[in-house]
Design a protein around this motif. Structure first.
Motif, PDB file in Angstrom:
ATOM      1  N   THR A  42       0.988  -1.678  -0.051  1.00  0.00           N
ATOM      2  CA  THR A  42      -0.034  -0.032   0.200  1.00  0.00           C
ATOM      3  C   THR A  42       0.806   0.760  -0.276  1.00  0.00           C
ATOM      4  OG1 THR A  42      -0.039  -0.197   2.609  1.00  0.00           O
ATOM      5  CG2 THR A  42      -1.904  -1.358   1.205  1.00  0.00           C
ATOM      6  N   LEU A  43       0.338   2.424   0.275  1.00  0.00           N
ATOM      7  CA  LEU A  43       1.500   3.944  -0.374  1.00  0.00           C
ATOM      8  C   LEU A  43       2.426   3.934   1.070  1.00  0.00           C
ATOM      9  CD1 LEU A  43      -1.312   6.371  -1.924  1.00  0.00           C
ATOM     10  CD2 LEU A  43       0.986   5.284  -2.563  1.00  0.00           C
ATOM     11  N   SER A  44       1.520   3.578   2.129  1.00  0.00           N
ATOM     12  CA  SER A  44       1.872   3.436   3.042  1.00  0.00           C
ATOM     13  C   SER A  44       3.026   2.655   3.565  1.00  0.00           C
ATOM     14  CB  SER A  44       1.154   3.440   4.545  1.00  0.00           C
ATOM     15  OG  SER A  44       0.718   2.105   4.342  1.00  0.00           O
ATOM     16  N   MET A  45       3.232   1.734   2.882  1.00  0.00           N
ATOM     17  CA  MET A  45       4.689   0.679   2.900  1.00  0.00           C
ATOM     18  C   MET A  45       5.358   1.426   1.782  1.00  0.00           C
ATOM     19  SD  MET A  45       2.043  -2.625   2.848  1.00  0.00           S
ATOM     20  CE  MET A  45       3.048  -3.815   3.271  1.00  0.00           C
ATOM     21  N   VAL A  46       5.098   2.070   0.900  1.00  0.00           N
ATOM     22  CA  VAL A  46       6.378   2.024  -0.671  1.00  0.00           C
ATOM     23  C   VAL A  46       6.670   3.568   0.586  1.00  0.00           C
ATOM     24  CG1 VAL A  46       6.379   2.534  -2.267  1.00  0.00           C
ATOM     25  CG2 VAL A  46       4.666   1.175  -1.989  1.00  0.00           C
ATOM     26  N   THR A  47       8.822   3.210   0.649  1.00  0.00           N
ATOM     27  CA  THR A  47       9.697   3.966   1.087  1.00  0.00           C
ATOM     28  C   THR A  47       9.408   5.308  -0.182  1.00  0.00           C
ATOM     29  OG1 THR A  47      11.252   2.867   0.204  1.00  0.00           O
ATOM     30  CG2 THR A  47      10.321   2.785   2.542  1.00  0.00           C
ATOM     31  N   PRO A  48       9.657   6.702  -0.478  1.00  0.00           N
ATOM     32  CA  PRO A  48      10.128   7.719  -0.600  1.00  0.00           C
ATOM     33  C   PRO A  48      11.447   7.494  -1.288  1.00  0.00           C
ATOM     34  CG  PRO A  48       9.988   8.814   1.041  1.00  0.00           C
ATOM     35  CD  PRO A  48       9.215   7.259   1.392  1.00  0.00           C
ATOM     36  N   LYS A  49      10.625   8.010  -3.174  1.00  0.00           N
ATOM     37  CA  LYS A  49      12.337   7.475  -3.389  1.00  0.00           C
ATOM     38  C   LYS A  49      13.524   8.899  -3.146  1.00  0.00           C
ATOM     39  CE  LYS A  49      14.274   7.311  -8.138  1.00  0.00           C
ATOM     40  NZ  LYS A  49      14.108   7.430  -9.347  1.00  0.00           N
ATOM     41  N   LYS A  50      14.952   8.612  -2.572  1.00  0.00           N
ATOM     42  CA  LYS A  50      15.801   9.471  -1.829  1.00  0.00           C
ATOM     43  C   LYS A  50      15.869  10.465  -3.182  1.00  0.00           C
ATOM     44  CE  LYS A  50      20.134   9.227   0.592  1.00  0.00           C
ATOM     45  NZ  LYS A  50      21.073   8.453   0.556  1.00  0.00           N
ATOM     46  N   PRO A  51      16.036  11.410  -3.223  1.00  0.00           N
ATOM     47  CA  PRO A  51      16.556  12.521  -4.313  1.00  0.00           C
ATOM     48  C   PRO A  51      18.059  11.863  -4.314  1.00  0.00           C
ATOM     49  CG  PRO A  51      16.952  13.798  -1.837  1.00  0.00           C
ATOM     50  CD  PRO A  51      15.851  12.237  -2.405  1.00  0.00           C
ATOM     51  N   ALA A  52      18.218  12.187  -6.181  1.00  0.00           N
ATOM     52  CA  ALA A  52      19.815  12.335  -6.482  1.00  0.00           C
ATOM     53  C   ALA A  52      21.157  12.890  -5.725  1.00  0.00           C
ATOM     54  CB  ALA A  52      19.614  12.745  -7.805  1.00  0.00           C
TER      55      ALA A  52
END
Length: 166
Positions: free
Chosen positions: A46-56
């Protein structure tokens, strides 16, 4: 109605507005309980389980044009500039991501191998019969110690000065 309380027959809990909108966009029903699908290895996170992508690291944005991948938008725009120069006849033999060997692969005394060291230039081309090597760099990447060392080795080993594009 039981007393003043309204009892619903649904076994399924009511979705919040946000959950409903997500369901309408993706077609995936919201997870009702965090412990329901924990044993299911094929469960969609679910959306709460997905970690946000780290910026470059240097805040660059990778991009693509006609199947060619670029590390930054600045690099892509410089590619367009070089293509125009080649079309005008100012430069020739324009190439992308050219690899230069700085130190060869060597075997140590204990029998293990030391990897070769390489420098990968963003662009190379010929101008007035001379090879020009260009690298698109920001202020931060221009100060990177590994880059500075490889730039110096390019001058020492190949006699090539790397032209930095800001």
């Amino acid at each position: 109605m039981v007393g003043t309380a309204r009892v619903r027959d649904d076994a399924r809990p009511v979705m919040t507005t946000a959950q409903r909108r997500i369901y309408e966009k993706t077609g995936n029903p919201p997870q009702t309980n965090a412990l329901d699908d924990i044993d299911d290895p094929f469960a969609v996170p679910t959306l709460s389980m997905v970690t946000p992508k780290k910026p470059a690291k240097y805040r660059n944005t990778k991009c693509e044009h006609n199947g060619i991948k670029f590390d930054s938008q600045r690099e892509r725009s410089h590619w367009f500039h070089l293509i125009q120069q080649q079309a005008a006849g100012l430069i020739s033999d324009l190439r992308l991501q050219v690899s230069f060997v700085l130190t060869e692969r060597k075997q140590r005394d204990d029998g293990t191998w030391e990897r070769a060291s390489k420098y990968v230039a963003d662009f190379t081309y010929m101008r007035d019969g001379k090879l020009v090597v260009e690298d698109v760099k920001s202020e931060a990447t221009r100060k990177n110690r590994a880059y500075i060392q490889k730039r110096k080795q390019m001058l020492d080993k190949h006699g090539i000065t790397v032209k930095e594009i800001k």
